[in-house]
Design an enzyme around this catalytic site. Sequence first.
Site, PDB file in Angstrom:
ATOM      1  N   HIS A 147      31.006  44.253  45.206  1.00  0.00           N
ATOM      2  CA  HIS A 147      31.649  43.593  44.309  1.00  0.00           C
ATOM      3  C   HIS A 147      32.269  42.681  45.256  1.00  0.00           C
ATOM      4  O   HIS A 147      32.216  40.965  45.993  1.00  0.00           O
ATOM      5  CB  HIS A 147      32.512  43.596  43.559  1.00  0.00           C
ATOM      6  CG  HIS A 147      32.553  42.658  42.457  1.00  0.00           C
ATOM      7  ND1 HIS A 147      31.900  42.004  41.084  1.00  0.00           N
ATOM      8  CD2 HIS A 147      33.896  41.787  42.644  1.00  0.00           C
ATOM      9  CE1 HIS A 147      32.893  41.616  40.740  1.00  0.00           C
ATOM     10  NE2 HIS A 147      33.641  41.426  41.333  1.00  0.00           N
ATOM     11  N   GLU A 148      33.271  43.163  46.092  1.00  0.00           N
ATOM     12  CA  GLU A 148      34.477  42.664  47.141  1.00  0.00           C
ATOM     13  C   GLU A 148      33.393  41.251  48.360  1.00  0.00           C
ATOM     14  O   GLU A 148      33.644  40.573  48.568  1.00  0.00           O
ATOM     15  CB  GLU A 148      35.026  43.171  47.448  1.00  0.00           C
ATOM     16  CG  GLU A 148      36.255  43.805  46.485  1.00  0.00           C
ATOM     17  CD  GLU A 148      36.784  42.727  45.555  1.00  0.00           C
ATOM     18  OE1 GLU A 148      36.641  41.903  45.561  1.00  0.00           O
ATOM     19  OE2 GLU A 148      36.742  43.015  44.188  1.00  0.00           O
ATOM     20  N   HIS A 183      31.663  38.861  47.082  1.00  0.00           N
ATOM     21  CA  HIS A 183      32.884  37.352  46.932  1.00  0.00           C
ATOM     22  C   HIS A 183      32.822  37.113  49.131  1.00  0.00           C
ATOM     23  O   HIS A 183      33.075  35.761  49.302  1.00  0.00           O
ATOM     24  CB  HIS A 183      34.259  38.233  46.819  1.00  0.00           C
ATOM     25  CG  HIS A 183      34.333  38.127  45.245  1.00  0.00           C
ATOM     26  ND1 HIS A 183      34.599  36.652  44.763  1.00  0.00           N
ATOM     27  CD2 HIS A 183      35.207  38.825  44.264  1.00  0.00           C
ATOM     28  CE1 HIS A 183      34.274  37.307  43.327  1.00  0.00           C
ATOM     29  NE2 HIS A 183      34.875  38.495  43.298  1.00  0.00           N
ATOM     30  N   GLU A 206      32.989  33.989  41.520  1.00  0.00           N
ATOM     31  CA  GLU A 206      32.574  36.127  41.243  1.00  0.00           C
ATOM     32  C   GLU A 206      30.800  36.070  41.214  1.00  0.00           C
ATOM     33  O   GLU A 206      30.447  36.283  40.890  1.00  0.00           O
ATOM     34  CB  GLU A 206      33.191  35.359  39.261  1.00  0.00           C
ATOM     35  CG  GLU A 206      33.149  37.259  38.661  1.00  0.00           C
ATOM     36  CD  GLU A 206      34.078  37.747  39.306  1.00  0.00           C
ATOM     37  OE1 GLU A 206      34.648  37.588  40.462  1.00  0.00           O
ATOM     38  OE2 GLU A 206      33.781  39.294  39.147  1.00  0.00           O
TER      39      GLU A 206
HETATM   40 ZN    ZN Z   1      35.429  39.593  41.542  1.00  0.00          ZN
END
Ligand code: ZN
Length: 501
Positions: A264-265, A268, A295
Amino acid sequence: MQAYQTLVKELREIALLGSINSLLSWDEHVNLPQSGAPHRAEQEALIARLHHERFTSPRIGELLAQLESSDLVKDPESDAAANVRNARRDYDRATKVPTELVEEMTKTAVLAQHAWVEARKKSEFKIFQPWLDNTVELKKREAGYVGWKDHIYDALLDPYEPGESTANLRRVFESLRDPLIELIGKIAESGKRAPVEVLEGSFPTNLQEKFGRIGAAAIGFDFDAGRLDTTVHPFCSGIAGGDTRITTRYNEQSFIESFMGVLHETGHALYEQGLPKTEHFGEPIADAISLGIHESQSRLWENLVGRRKSFWRHFLPKAREVFGSSLKNVNEDTWYFAINEITPSFIRVESDEATYNLHILLRFQLEQALVTDELKASDLPAAWNERMKKYLGITPPNDAQGCLQDIHWSMGSIGYFATYTLGNLYAAQFYEQAATDLGDLDAMFSRGEFLPLLKWLREKIHRHGRRYTAGQLVQRVTGKPLSAEPLLNHLRAKAKELYAV
Ligand code: ZN
């Protein structure tokens, strides 16, 4: 043009101040000894004030006015036009709200967070209620200064999703809601249960970190231009073009939470590393479009890629190499089912890819009801529980597991939650288009080839920075406005495969 050079130079210095605060904040979360916190708060407040003063100075307004009537901005897609347009947006927003109100909101947020921590610990909503009342009143005043056309909530969405409207979000979210409730209901009735026990074992932190780095690097994270560290709450900080930092946390009984968090990170971070921040640092076109688009990049890698069977065809053997005996009895099918469990739960941050969105829709509706006075703060727990029952079929046993679970409202972040589901929707719509453009992505993933997808994202999304609004971008990339269909199709296919519904 002289005025443009002056504006760009000024914005660059203002952004340097911003990046100093990003670094201070990163250090605060990763390294800072507890006793250093008061001094750090002073440092950050000073930099934030300097940043605000520089950016709201009348000089910026004059430069913008001069440029807006010049030929330089004739082509709306040019760097100069996009920079001037976005700087104007940010400048207007920053100058419309009086400093006294900003200060009152900052102070209230600190006190409200203290009250929220206590309220959640004791599961006593009454402790937080007066602070929620205050916060809602302050946000209404803020909206009054910012202004709006159709709905007061538009003004509150605006800092997170520039140009987005309540009406458009309602359209998309409502077309997601009922089909999703139906799908989740069918899954619950299917009688099938994901074999989540296979996720449990013994996974030492150092090995998890090693595996997390393998995953992040495989999907394209540039460790020469970034770092991975440990924090209580994971985050990604894009400090500068060559400096993007991500964090994670570890649970030694199961590595999947940390690993999906790293994906997830990293999502980003890939966006940050793909923005034109080196050449255009400080210019609006080097920035992300919105939180929802940001996101979408994290959810795309975490959910659309990281929860696929083809992804684990490549990574499960790698995980076995790293973790050894803890994974010896797991096969690809049970693993795949276990990491794709869909089941209603009380806590948003622990919920799965499908039910997550109903947690968000509930908050989206309650926020609007609060700022339009349709709902009194004192009635929030009952309204919350009623919707949980309607959407997910479960009723929280107490407010700590209900309306007190998130920090956002205590921080004054009303309008923020919508960006999470927007992220899921954009991610699914982008992924669907990438699959059309690139062909058999699953074949690539099972060979460990993730860079064609990253290249596509760079080309279609990252390199444009803030040249387009989120609505324009999704139309440009997929040929359609934002729609709930791609996400629903994705979730329906998964439910059919795993739960036979
Ligand atoms: Zn996030």
